[in-house]
Design a protein around this motif. Structure first.
Motif, PDB file in Angstrom:
ATOM      1  N   MET A   1      -8.137-107.084   1.402  1.00 14.73           N
ATOM      2  CA  MET A   1      -7.351-105.886   1.423  1.00 14.73           C
ATOM      3  C   MET A   1      -6.538-105.774   0.136  1.00 14.73           C
ATOM      4  N   ALA A   2      -5.993-106.897  -0.297  1.00 18.66           N
ATOM      5  CA  ALA A   2      -5.208-106.883  -1.532  1.00 18.66           C
ATOM      6  C   ALA A   2      -6.096-106.572  -2.729  1.00 18.66           C
ATOM      7  N   SER A   3      -7.304-107.159  -2.733  1.00 14.89           N
ATOM      8  CA  SER A   3      -8.203-106.893  -3.865  1.00 14.89           C
ATOM      9  C   SER A   3      -8.671-105.433  -3.861  1.00 14.89           C
ATOM     10  N   SER A   4      -8.902-104.854  -2.699  1.00 15.55           N
ATOM     11  CA  SER A   4      -9.281-103.441  -2.614  1.00 15.55           C
ATOM     12  C   SER A   4      -8.171-102.550  -3.144  1.00 15.55           C
ATOM     13  N   TYR A   5      -6.940-102.894  -2.782  1.00 17.19           N
ATOM     14  CA  TYR A   5      -5.797-102.120  -3.261  1.00 17.19           C
ATOM     15  C   TYR A   5      -5.695-102.188  -4.782  1.00 17.19           C
ATOM     16  N   LEU A   6      -5.807-103.410  -5.319  1.00 17.83           N
ATOM     17  CA  LEU A   6      -5.695-103.574  -6.772  1.00 17.83           C
ATOM     18  C   LEU A   6      -6.851-102.890  -7.501  1.00 17.83           C
ATOM     19  N   LEU A   7      -8.060-102.954  -6.934  1.00 20.23           N
ATOM     20  CA  LEU A   7      -9.201-102.272  -7.545  1.00 20.23           C
ATOM     21  C   LEU A   7      -9.011-100.755  -7.530  1.00 20.23           C
ATOM     22  N   SER A   8      -8.407-100.238  -6.459  1.00 17.72           N
ATOM     23  CA  SER A   8      -8.166 -98.790  -6.408  1.00 17.72           C
ATOM     24  C   SER A   8      -7.134 -98.345  -7.439  1.00 17.72           C
ATOM     25  N   LEU A   9      -6.278 -99.284  -7.854  1.00 17.18           N
ATOM     26  CA  LEU A   9      -5.293 -98.976  -8.894  1.00 17.18           C
ATOM     27  C   LEU A   9      -5.877 -99.122 -10.298  1.00 17.18           C
ATOM     28  N   GLY A  10      -7.129 -99.617 -10.389  1.00 16.50           N
ATOM     29  CA  GLY A  10      -7.785 -99.748 -11.683  1.00 16.50           C
ATOM     30  C   GLY A  10      -7.801-101.155 -12.241  1.00 16.50           C
ATOM     31  N   ALA A  11      -7.420-102.132 -11.455  1.00 16.70           N
ATOM     32  CA  ALA A  11      -7.431-103.513 -11.930  1.00 16.70           C
ATOM     33  C   ALA A  11      -8.875-103.978 -12.119  1.00 16.70           C
ATOM     34  N   GLU A  12      -9.075-104.869 -13.069  1.00 12.48           N
ATOM     35  CA  GLU A  12     -10.395-105.446 -13.323  1.00 12.48           C
ATOM     36  C   GLU A  12     -10.287-106.964 -13.233  1.00 12.48           C
ATOM     37  N   PHE A  13     -11.236-107.555 -12.529  1.00 13.43           N
ATOM     38  CA  PHE A  13     -11.228-108.999 -12.327  1.00 13.43           C
ATOM     39  C   PHE A  13     -12.505-109.595 -12.889  1.00 13.43           C
ATOM     40  N   ASP A  14     -12.379-110.790 -13.475  1.00 11.03           N
ATOM     41  CA  ASP A  14     -13.553-111.542 -13.886  1.00 11.03           C
ATOM     42  C   ASP A  14     -14.098-112.348 -12.709  1.00 11.03           C
ATOM     43  N   LEU A  15     -13.174-112.838 -11.870  1.00 11.88           N
ATOM     44  CA  LEU A  15     -13.570-113.703 -10.757  1.00 11.88           C
ATOM     45  C   LEU A  15     -12.532-113.569  -9.646  1.00 11.88           C
ATOM     46  N   ILE A  16     -12.994-113.461  -8.420  1.00 12.41           N
ATOM     47  CA  ILE A  16     -12.107-113.447  -7.249  1.00 12.41           C
ATOM     48  C   ILE A  16     -12.562-114.575  -6.331  1.00 12.41           C
ATOM     49  N   ILE A  17     -11.636-115.442  -5.972  1.00 15.76           N
ATOM     50  CA  ILE A  17     -11.927-116.546  -5.058  1.00 15.76           C
ATOM     51  C   ILE A  17     -11.227-116.246  -3.736  1.00 15.76           C
ATOM     52  N   ASN A  18     -11.991-116.171  -2.694  1.00 12.20           N
ATOM     53  CA  ASN A  18     -11.454-115.900  -1.365  1.00 12.20           C
ATOM     54  C   ASN A  18     -11.266-117.223  -0.640  1.00 12.20           C
ATOM     55  N   ILE A  19     -10.019-117.584  -0.343  1.00 12.57           N
ATOM     56  CA  ILE A  19      -9.745-118.834   0.371  1.00 12.57           C
ATOM     57  C   ILE A  19      -9.270-118.538   1.786  1.00 12.57           C
ATOM     58  N   ASP A  20      -9.878-117.531   2.403  1.00 17.29           N
ATOM     59  CA  ASP A  20      -9.546-117.164   3.776  1.00 17.29           C
ATOM     60  C   ASP A  20      -9.870-118.335   4.696  1.00 17.29           C
ATOM     61  N   GLY A  21      -8.952-118.655   5.581  1.00 18.00           N
ATOM     62  CA  GLY A  21      -9.149-119.766   6.505  1.00 18.00           C
ATOM     63  C   GLY A  21      -8.640-121.085   5.970  1.00 18.00           C
ATOM     64  N   PHE A  22      -7.985-121.067   4.824  1.00 15.96           N
ATOM     65  CA  PHE A  22      -7.477-122.309   4.236  1.00 15.96           C
ATOM     66  C   PHE A  22      -6.467-122.974   5.174  1.00 15.96           C
ATOM     67  N   ASN A  23      -5.518-122.198   5.703  1.00 18.46           N
ATOM     68  CA  ASN A  23      -4.507-122.777   6.599  1.00 18.46           C
ATOM     69  C   ASN A  23      -5.136-123.352   7.857  1.00 18.46           C
ATOM     70  N   GLU A  24      -6.113-122.625   8.412  1.00 19.09           N
ATOM     71  CA  GLU A  24      -6.762-123.111   9.627  1.00 19.09           C
ATOM     72  C   GLU A  24      -7.526-124.402   9.365  1.00 19.09           C
ATOM     73  N   THR A  25      -8.085-124.532   8.184  1.00 16.92           N
ATOM     74  CA  THR A  25      -8.870-125.721   7.859  1.00 16.92           C
ATOM     75  C   THR A  25      -7.982-126.917   7.570  1.00 16.92           C
ATOM     76  N   VAL A  26      -6.991-126.746   6.735  1.00 10.93           N
ATOM     77  CA  VAL A  26      -6.166-127.869   6.302  1.00 10.93           C
ATOM     78  C   VAL A  26      -5.107-128.222   7.335  1.00 10.93           C
ATOM     79  N   LEU A  27      -4.379-127.234   7.815  1.00 11.09           N
ATOM     80  CA  LEU A  27      -3.263-127.510   8.715  1.00 11.09           C
ATOM     81  C   LEU A  27      -3.719-128.005  10.078  1.00 11.09           C
ATOM     82  N   SER A  28      -4.886-127.567  10.552  1.00 11.94           N
ATOM     83  CA  SER A  28      -5.346-128.044  11.852  1.00 11.94           C
ATOM     84  C   SER A  28      -5.678-129.531  11.807  1.00 11.94           C
TER      85      SER A  28
END
Length: 98
Positions: A1-28
């Protein structure tokens, strides 16, 4: 959602790393190892999987609650009977006259 928002504002990225689930993996793993729970279980599983209530104790509690309800109903019935009692009304009238 954050990347979609930034892209709609005209931001350009070379690389996006999605670490979704990091808390569930490490903290559990950390949380479950501290509570002697399997590390493959979800986080805080020890709190969700508490021991079951003994059905005999709940049956006894239900029976006690039912007995108390019956006792209260009998007391209400006795009050209704006493309100219609000629003897009680006579005693009440003599007390009120004094």
């Amino acid at each position: 959602m954050a990347s979609s928002y930034l892209l709609s504002l005209g931001a350009e990225f070379d690389l996006i790393i999605n670490i979704d689930g990091f808390n569930e993996t490490v903290l559990s793993v950390l949380d479950n190892s501290n509570h002697q729970t399997s590390i493959s279980d979800p986080r805080a599983w020890h709190a969700r999987a508490l021991s079951m209530i003994d059905p005999r104790s709940t049956a006894d509690a239900a029976r006690l609650l039912n007995l108390r309800g019956n006792r209260q109903q009998m007391a209400r019935n006795m009050c209704r009977i006493q309100n219609r009692s000629a003897l009680r009304n006579g005693i009440s009238a003599s007390i009120q006259q004094e």
